[in-house]
Enzyme design. Sequence first.
Site, PDB file in Angstrom:
ATOM      1  N   PHE A  40       0.802  -1.218   0.000  1.00 54.89           N
ATOM      2  CA  PHE A  40       0.000   0.000   0.000  1.00 54.89           C
ATOM      3  C   PHE A  40       0.840   1.276   0.000  1.00 54.89           C
ATOM      4  CE2 PHE A  40      -2.364   2.904   3.094  1.00 54.89           C
ATOM      5  CZ  PHE A  40      -3.165   3.483   2.130  1.00 54.89           C
ATOM      6  N   ARG A  41       1.920   1.289   0.769  1.00 50.29           N
ATOM      7  CA  ARG A  41       2.666   2.527   0.940  1.00 50.29           C
ATOM      8  C   ARG A  41       4.011   2.561   0.211  1.00 50.29           C
ATOM      9  NH1 ARG A  41       1.449   5.896   5.702  1.00 50.29           N
ATOM     10  NH2 ARG A  41      -0.571   5.287   6.459  1.00 50.29           N
ATOM     11  N   ASP A 110      -5.422  -5.379   5.137  1.00 47.82           N
ATOM     12  CA  ASP A 110      -6.142  -6.342   4.303  1.00 47.82           C
ATOM     13  C   ASP A 110      -7.016  -7.329   5.063  1.00 47.82           C
ATOM     14  OD1 ASP A 110      -4.233  -8.212   5.330  1.00 47.82           O
ATOM     15  OD2 ASP A 110      -2.852  -7.699   3.716  1.00 47.82           O
ATOM     16  N   HIS A 125      -2.665   0.590  11.151  1.00 48.03           N
ATOM     17  CA  HIS A 125      -2.961   1.452   9.995  1.00 48.03           C
ATOM     18  C   HIS A 125      -4.406   1.321   9.538  1.00 48.03           C
ATOM     19  CE1 HIS A 125       1.603   1.710   8.897  1.00 48.03           C
ATOM     20  NE2 HIS A 125       1.274   2.489   9.898  1.00 48.03           N
ATOM     21  N   CYS A 133     -18.313   6.869   8.871  1.00 43.22           N
ATOM     22  CA  CYS A 133     -18.958   8.142   8.573  1.00 43.22           C
ATOM     23  C   CYS A 133     -18.382   9.215   9.480  1.00 43.22           C
ATOM     24  CB  CYS A 133     -20.469   8.042   8.763  1.00 43.22           C
ATOM     25  SG  CYS A 133     -21.276   9.632   8.441  1.00 43.22           S
ATOM     26  N   CYS A 158     -23.140   7.255   3.542  1.00 39.56           N
ATOM     27  CA  CYS A 158     -23.756   6.825   4.791  1.00 39.56           C
ATOM     28  C   CYS A 158     -25.266   6.651   4.585  1.00 39.56           C
ATOM     29  CB  CYS A 158     -23.502   7.872   5.866  1.00 39.56           C
ATOM     30  SG  CYS A 158     -24.270   7.490   7.430  1.00 39.56           S
ATOM     31  N   CYS A 161     -26.960   9.648   6.926  1.00 36.51           N
ATOM     32  CA  CYS A 161     -26.838  11.084   6.674  1.00 36.51           C
ATOM     33  C   CYS A 161     -26.330  11.419   5.272  1.00 36.51           C
ATOM     34  CB  CYS A 161     -25.935  11.721   7.739  1.00 36.51           C
ATOM     35  SG  CYS A 161     -24.220  11.255   7.570  1.00 36.51           S
ATOM     36  N   SER A 199       8.213  -6.640   7.304  1.00 30.23           N
ATOM     37  CA  SER A 199       8.248  -5.176   7.400  1.00 30.23           C
ATOM     38  C   SER A 199       9.703  -4.730   7.371  1.00 30.23           C
ATOM     39  CB  SER A 199       7.605  -4.687   8.701  1.00 30.23           C
ATOM     40  OG  SER A 199       7.866  -3.306   8.880  1.00 30.23           O
TER      41      SER A 199
HETATM   42 ZN    ZN Z   1     -23.511   9.364   8.603  1.00 29.93          ZN
END
Ligand code: ZN
Length: 254
Positions: A40-41, A110, A125, A133, A158, A161, A199
């Site tokens: 990923f990084r 993952d 991470h 949300c 969401c 909302c 790592s």
């Molecule tokens: Zn929400």
Amino acid sequence: MTALTFNQAAQQAAMHISESKRMVVLTGAGISTPSGIPDFRSPNTGLWSRDDPMEVASLSAFHNRPERFFNWLRPLAREMINAQPNPAHRALSQLEQKGVLKAVITQNIDGLHQKAGSKTVLEVHGSMQELHCLSCRQNFPVENYLESFIQKEEIPRCVNCRAILKPNIVLFEELLPMNIWQQAEEQATQADLFVVIGSALEVTPAAHLPLYALEQGARLIINTFSPTYLDSRADLLLPFDVAEIWPEIVNLLG
Ligand code: ZN
């Protein structure tokens, strides 16, 4: 010092583990590469060759250009959702069942340790398995969004909302989840054997966790191909394939 053969290294690792009462593991991208997941990084993977990570994978990218953010994330999410744990993940799960391994601290997002059956997993991470949300503070399992986000290529919103949901992964410009990080520090401090798997110890603050263990007198094993800043302080280096050496170590422990 002559380099150990695979069998010698596995035997020494098994010896350290059998003498340990509190083994703690830190895993990085290298444990998931046999499962087909890109790092990923890492600047060296195909992921970053097209996009500047700060422009797509940062908190401001999420807020300012969500369309582009999710276009970047979608293939990665797809791969992670479909990925399966490999023999290294399964070996760690077995070590936990045996009562030897107390915690897996992982830099990976993952969810493969959990898929392999590990129970105590500290995801410093964050995780791709959840969406959050930022307005109403609720979490939603990514499964709820597979069709809309992955297949129909919509931006996840969401249900309460309608705010755009943020994957529960630590983006650039974001702090680590405090509660998880504190547990990770605690586990590292209490370990009598700390094992780094896959790592290169380049991403801080996770890279500092082995130091907490060393300061308390723990032994250190490092299982990577690339050199790390702590190699000279390690009791054992395992420059071998994670998916080959961990099942062998578990075998030796019987
Ligand atoms: Zn929400």
